[in-house]
Motif scaffolding. Structure first.
Motif, mmCIF file in Angstrom:
data_model
loop_
_atom_site.group_PDB
_atom_site.id
_atom_site.type_symbol
_atom_site.label_atom_id
_atom_site.label_comp_id
_atom_site.label_asym_id
_atom_site.label_seq_id
_atom_site.Cartn_x
_atom_site.Cartn_y
_atom_site.Cartn_z
ATOM 1 N N ARG A 220 13.093 -23.189 -16.954
ATOM 2 C CA ARG A 220 12.122 -22.274 -16.349
ATOM 3 C C ARG A 220 12.549 -21.868 -14.933
ATOM 4 N N HIS A 289 12.200 -11.498 -16.235
ATOM 5 C CA HIS A 289 11.732 -11.652 -17.611
ATOM 6 C C HIS A 289 12.269 -10.537 -18.503
ATOM 7 N N HIS A 293 15.044 -12.852 -20.360
ATOM 8 C CA HIS A 293 14.359 -13.834 -21.203
ATOM 9 C C HIS A 293 14.863 -13.821 -22.641
ATOM 10 N N THR A 299 12.227 -19.324 -19.429
ATOM 11 C CA THR A 299 10.875 -18.862 -19.098
ATOM 12 C C THR A 299 10.836 -18.422 -17.642
ATOM 13 N N THR A 356 4.800 -22.348 -21.577
ATOM 14 C CA THR A 356 6.187 -21.905 -21.715
ATOM 15 C C THR A 356 6.316 -20.393 -21.903
ATOM 16 N N LYS A 357 5.200 -19.685 -21.950
ATOM 17 C CA LYS A 357 5.268 -18.241 -22.159
ATOM 18 C C LYS A 357 5.907 -17.564 -20.957
ATOM 19 N N SER A 358 6.827 -16.658 -21.229
ATOM 20 C CA SER A 358 7.557 -15.981 -20.161
ATOM 21 C C SER A 358 6.865 -14.682 -19.769
#
Length: 399
Positions: A220, A289, A293, A299, A356-358
């Protein structure tokens, strides 16, 4: 085993071979029996019996040796248990405030080694000890975000340390709300934007390679945003409001000579410079992102951990503000968050499997539950994010 067997036979005993009629016998004792007075026929009978007894003893030794030998060890991990190395996280500005609280929260889990990236080594060492962070869970490395050379040196030093990089947290910030005149970084950029945005931009771009090499399950890159840079909030509408305009000041180098020291080209305002830098932080993470990503799986996220009214970030504000702001946030707005709680929130964004969502801007509600917050129109403007990225590349020497 042959050595064990021969050690049981006295050196002075010769047993005749078959077909030989003579035997030379010196006085000796075999298993406690004297042989000096034994005749040949008796001896032959005795020798055969002794040979059988000797073989029996050798067999017993073999059995005992086999029983006491160290068995081969087969290392089998417990079923269903997966061992994982300790994570490695860089936190900028970890000598105080939010950065120190997050470093402590991460270190106390025993699952993270924190690289505390700060300007003042001794101050950071004292802070780590005062916070009770175990020595084996942190390393201090020098980083001055107001110097692009220092950023590059930090990256070189980090790589030479041999540590992996699993998470990068861009937390450090300069806030000069009462400044009437601009001050500048070592490279000649207005200090707030030069430190908070350009220093972190170069650091993030250079360390992206290291993050991409990590074998950690969840890599991350995180940057700390601010509600004050979001004009879709009440706090974001308190003057002076953040506004990047057409970026003419940023494109001109923010040097205050041939161009304005403000991103939008306007007159210098210390409070606005900070808010503008926070918009750049959030735009930058959105652009990371979009660009990286899908390709890397890393992330990219920003967050606002809440109003830490007692943080040292406000040390340059007027004394009356520092006195009244904490109780105002506690009892009027109800938005007050302690440094420890804010640090735990930042630690969640670093390590929580559910976050963990980017491309997300994380916030927390009154029940301390995280949620995906909405960025303002300017802080989510894709065209402006791309332009900030391209200009910043030139200013830090990447283009």
């Amino acid at each position: 085993m042959a050595l064990m067997a021969t050690s049981l036979v006295p050196a002075s005993l010769s047993i005749p071979k078959q077909g030989k009629s003579s035997v030379f016998l010196r006085e000796t004792i075999l298993f406690g029996v004297s042989l000096s007075h034994t005749n040949k026929s008796d001896f032959n009978s005795y020798a055969l019996r002794s040979k059988r007894e000797l073989q029996q003893k050798i067999g017993a030794v073999r059995a005992q040796t086999a029983a006491t030998a160290t068995p081969a060890i087969t290392r089998v991990a417990p079923e269903g248990k997966k061992t994982l190395r300790k994570g490695s996280v860089v936190v900028t500005g970890a000598s105080s405030g939010l950065g120190l609280a997050a470093a402590k929260a991460l270190a106390e889990t025993g699952k993270w080694h924190v690289i505390m990236a700060c300007r003042d080594f001794l101050k950071t060492e004292r802070a780590a000890k005062s916070a009770g962070i175990a020595k084996e869970n942190y390393t201090i490395m020098h980083l001055d975000l107001a110097s692009l050379d220092s950023v590059r040196q930090f990256v070189n030093n980090f790589r030479q340390s041999g540590r992996p990089l699993d998470v990068l947290v861009c937390n450090a910030a300069v806030y000069l709300p009462t400044a009437r005149e601009p001050t500048f970084t070592a490279d000649g950029y207005e200090l707030s934007v030069g430190t908070n945005h350009l220093g972190h931009f170069l650091l993030s771009r250079l360390l992206l390679e290291d993050l991409n090499k990590s074998d950690y399950p969840s890599r991350r890159m995180i940057i700390v945003g601010s509600i004050t840079g979001n004009t879709n909030t009440l706090a974001g509408n308190v003057p002076p409001k953040a506004n990047l305009g057409d970026l003419r000041g940023l494109a001109g180098g923010l040097n205050g000579l041939n161009t304005s020291s403000m991103i939008d080209g306007g007159n210098f305002d210390g409070a606005k410079a900070y808010k503008d830098s926070k918009i750049c932080n959030m735009l930058t993470m959105q652009e990371f992102h979009r660009r990286y990503h899908e390709e890397t799986g890393i992330t990219f996220a920003s967050l606002y951990p809440g109003c830490i009214a007692t943080t040292g970030l406000f040390r340059e504000h007027i004394p009356l503000f520092r006195i009244l702001f904490p109780p105002f946030q506690k009892y009027i707005t109800k938005g007050f968050v302690s440094e420890d709680e804010a640090g735990e929130r930042l630690a969640q964004v670093v390590s929580d499997p559910s976050l963990t969502k980017s491309g997300v801007y994380w916030s927390w509600n009154k029940n301390s539950a995280s949620f995906e917050n909405q960025l303002s129109q300017e802080a989510s403007d894709e065209a402006k994010a791309r332009k900030v990225w391209e200009i910043s590349e030139k200013l830090v020497g990447l283009a």
